[in-house]
Design a protein around this motif. Sequence first.
Motif, PDB file in Angstrom:
ATOM      1  N   ARG A   1       0.856  -1.180   0.000  1.00  0.00           N
ATOM      2  CA  ARG A   1       0.000   0.000   0.000  1.00  0.00           C
ATOM      3  C   ARG A   1       0.902   1.243   0.000  1.00  0.00           C
ATOM      4  O   ARG A   1       1.863   1.307   0.759  1.00  0.00           O
ATOM      5  N   HIS A   2       0.612   2.207  -0.849  1.00  0.00           N
ATOM      6  CA  HIS A   2       1.479   3.381  -0.915  1.00  0.00           C
ATOM      7  C   HIS A   2       1.456   4.149   0.403  1.00  0.00           C
ATOM      8  O   HIS A   2       0.395   4.363   0.990  1.00  0.00           O
ATOM      9  N   ASP A   3       2.628   4.547   0.817  1.00  0.00           N
ATOM     10  CA  ASP A   3       2.750   5.237   2.095  1.00  0.00           C
ATOM     11  C   ASP A   3       3.732   6.396   1.932  1.00  0.00           C
ATOM     12  O   ASP A   3       4.949   6.205   1.964  1.00  0.00           O
ATOM     13  N   SER A   4       3.206   7.585   1.695  1.00  0.00           N
ATOM     14  CA  SER A   4       4.100   8.747   1.659  1.00  0.00           C
ATOM     15  C   SER A   4       3.349   9.956   2.199  1.00  0.00           C
ATOM     16  O   SER A   4       2.115  10.020   2.139  1.00  0.00           O
ATOM     17  N   GLY A   5       4.117  10.887   2.727  1.00  0.00           N
ATOM     18  CA  GLY A   5       3.504  12.086   3.302  1.00  0.00           C
ATOM     19  C   GLY A   5       4.444  13.264   3.177  1.00  0.00           C
ATOM     20  O   GLY A   5       5.484  13.189   2.521  1.00  0.00           O
ATOM     21  N   PHE A   6       4.064  14.339   3.819  1.00  0.00           N
ATOM     22  CA  PHE A   6       4.815  15.583   3.685  1.00  0.00           C
ATOM     23  C   PHE A   6       5.469  15.970   5.015  1.00  0.00           C
ATOM     24  O   PHE A   6       5.012  15.559   6.079  1.00  0.00           O
ATOM     25  N   ARG A   7       6.506  16.771   4.924  1.00  0.00           N
ATOM     26  CA  ARG A   7       7.141  17.331   6.121  1.00  0.00           C
ATOM     27  C   ARG A   7       7.228  18.844   6.027  1.00  0.00           C
ATOM     28  O   ARG A   7       7.175  19.530   7.031  1.00  0.00           O
TER      29      ARG A   7
ATOM     30  N   ALA B   1      19.857   5.361  -9.007  1.00  0.00           N
ATOM     31  CA  ALA B   1      20.526   4.724 -10.159  1.00  0.00           C
ATOM     32  C   ALA B   1      21.686   3.866  -9.686  1.00  0.00           C
ATOM     33  O   ALA B   1      22.049   2.882 -10.331  1.00  0.00           O
ATOM     34  N   LYS B   2      22.261   4.235  -8.556  1.00  0.00           N
ATOM     35  CA  LYS B   2      23.416   3.465  -8.036  1.00  0.00           C
ATOM     36  C   LYS B   2      22.947   2.258  -7.241  1.00  0.00           C
ATOM     37  O   LYS B   2      23.573   1.204  -7.275  1.00  0.00           O
ATOM     38  N   ARG B   3      21.854   2.437  -6.467  1.00  0.00           N
ATOM     39  CA  ARG B   3      21.385   1.319  -5.620  1.00  0.00           C
ATOM     40  C   ARG B   3      19.860   1.340  -5.551  1.00  0.00           C
ATOM     41  O   ARG B   3      19.272   2.308  -5.091  1.00  0.00           O
ATOM     42  N   SER B   4      19.261   0.264  -6.045  1.00  0.00           N
ATOM     43  CA  SER B   4      17.801   0.166  -5.999  1.00  0.00           C
ATOM     44  C   SER B   4      17.339   0.155  -4.546  1.00  0.00           C
ATOM     45  O   SER B   4      17.810  -0.654  -3.744  1.00  0.00           O
ATOM     46  N   GLY B   5      16.459   1.072  -4.190  1.00  0.00           N
ATOM     47  CA  GLY B   5      15.971   1.136  -2.807  1.00  0.00           C
ATOM     48  C   GLY B   5      16.687   2.190  -1.987  1.00  0.00           C
ATOM     49  O   GLY B   5      16.381   2.371  -0.803  1.00  0.00           O
ATOM     50  N   ALA B   6      17.635   2.911  -2.604  1.00  0.00           N
ATOM     51  CA  ALA B   6      18.393   3.924  -1.849  1.00  0.00           C
ATOM     52  C   ALA B   6      17.493   5.090  -1.426  1.00  0.00           C
ATOM     53  O   ALA B   6      17.669   5.665  -0.359  1.00  0.00           O
ATOM     54  N   TYR B   7      16.534   5.432  -2.266  1.00  0.00           N
ATOM     55  CA  TYR B   7      15.689   6.603  -1.989  1.00  0.00           C
ATOM     56  C   TYR B   7      14.615   6.248  -0.959  1.00  0.00           C
ATOM     57  O   TYR B   7      13.872   5.288  -1.124  1.00  0.00           O
ATOM     58  N   THR B   8      14.549   7.025   0.090  1.00  0.00           N
ATOM     59  CA  THR B   8      13.485   6.855   1.085  1.00  0.00           C
ATOM     60  C   THR B   8      12.745   8.183   1.216  1.00  0.00           C
ATOM     61  O   THR B   8      13.265   9.226   0.810  1.00  0.00           O
ATOM     62  N   TRP B   9      11.558   8.155   1.783  1.00  0.00           N
ATOM     63  CA  TRP B   9      10.737   9.360   1.829  1.00  0.00           C
ATOM     64  C   TRP B   9       9.918   9.374   3.109  1.00  0.00           C
ATOM     65  O   TRP B   9       9.751   8.337   3.762  1.00  0.00           O
ATOM     66  N   PRO B  10       9.376  10.527   3.451  1.00  0.00           N
ATOM     67  CA  PRO B  10       8.575  10.608   4.681  1.00  0.00           C
ATOM     68  C   PRO B  10       7.316   9.744   4.588  1.00  0.00           C
ATOM     69  O   PRO B  10       6.680   9.692   3.531  1.00  0.00           O
TER      70      PRO B  10
END
Length: 386
Positions: free
Chosen positions: A301-307, A358-367
């Motif tokens: 389930r998509h889980d993202s929010g704002f800060r 691009a260097k590592r799949s899964g490197a990007y994380t978000w709130p």
Amino acid sequence: MGTTAVVLGGGYAGVMAANRLAASGRPGLDVVLVTPEERFVERIRLHEYTAGTRADATVDYGSLLHPGVRRIADAAVRIRPERRTVQLAGGTGLAYDYLLYAVGSAAGTAPDGAVRMEHLEGAAVARTQLAALPAGAHVAVVGGGLTAVETAAETAGNFGSLQVSLHSAGPVVPGLGVQTRRSVEKSLRRAGVELHSGTPVRTDGDVRTGLGADVVLWCAGFGVPELAAASGLPVNDGGRLSLDPALRVRGQDRIYGAGDAAVIDDPFYDYLRMCCAAAMPMGAEAAGNILRALDGKDGMRHDSGFRGLCISLGRSDGAVQFLSADDSPTRFHLHGRTAAVQKEIISRMTLRWIRGEAKRSGAYTWPTGPQTGKATTANTAPMTRS
Ligand SMILES: Cc1cc2nc3c(=O)[nH]c(=O)nc-3n(C[C@H](O)[C@H](O)[C@H](O)COP(=O)(O)OP(=O)(O)OC[C@H]3O[C@@H](n4cnc5c(N)ncnc54)[C@H](O)[C@@H]3O)c2cc1C
């Protein structure tokens, strides 16, 4: 046999997704990115490009994409889910096993006499028109959202000899806290922007005549491409591709969506507005769910929010409104040069996050988003976040 994942749209959502897929190193996975332009467009910089404070708002795709992504410079004109193919404007029919729809929102029209500057072509026209204006000429910016506010402030900041006005039907950036909004309005006035709020601009006839302006920059909302609707896929009233909370098209187990061109049709997600800060997490999550589908697992389930919401008000002024995960303003805010620096850091980080993926799949994380307990039960499959 190999698997082909086709990503439509080389903006923030599409490039992030293509990188997550390609960098996963999945054997036999061919990742194809279809997008018309030769270089990545930094849409979040287009007001700077329009106002002439930035020489270029594009970036070489080669510096952003994982080398395994195969890029095709073309536009999709029709998706045929029953055949699992995409028809390209150049005549090619492209077969896919999984499709990600991320064609963005730079597709609206402007009334006669106005220029839309939220896509590169419009921004280039606006830039040329502004640069050619004599001292004392009048530039009217129409819209009450962030694009309009940033464009008005940037233009006034770089063209001190021009008269700049901002026209919004309602209050300027209504989602801000009262104090932040007052401060933004103060900054705009200090930059020389004349504010006219509460009166919709008439769109019959040449809009320049009605506003008494030499150039009108139209920033009154984003429009999405008609590709999904034209392909018979489910869309909402605004033409955005309709998704379940796992970012998949209902009834289509091979088509996913992300970014401005798509919307999760569950009221819980109404807080996700069209913005880069939502597009990138959606792109990454959709790509992750395609990888999970390849493993025979349910999507998450998509889980993202704002800060926070960072607003530039010219090169040396800005505002930061701190937000709750559901995009509502908190009582904390920053202003002035510190906020301008913060905005610049975030703008640079967007490219850094894409390159990191691009260097590592899964490197990007978000709130993370608001508590999912408030969500409806509209989802079709159990979805968990591991
Ligand atoms: C001036 C300005 C300032 C902004 N500032 C901010 C900000 O500070 N923070 C923020 O969060 N957001 C900001 N935004 C909004 C942000 O730019 C968008 O929300 C974001 O670009 C959405 O990302 P996306 O990947 O969905 O779409 P886009 O970045 O629009 O990318 C869509 C891609 O799809 C391609 N495409 C279109 N049609 C087709 C087709 N038929 N076939 C294949 N490809 C296609 C396009 O060419 C493009 O490459 C700003 C926008 C503007 C205009």
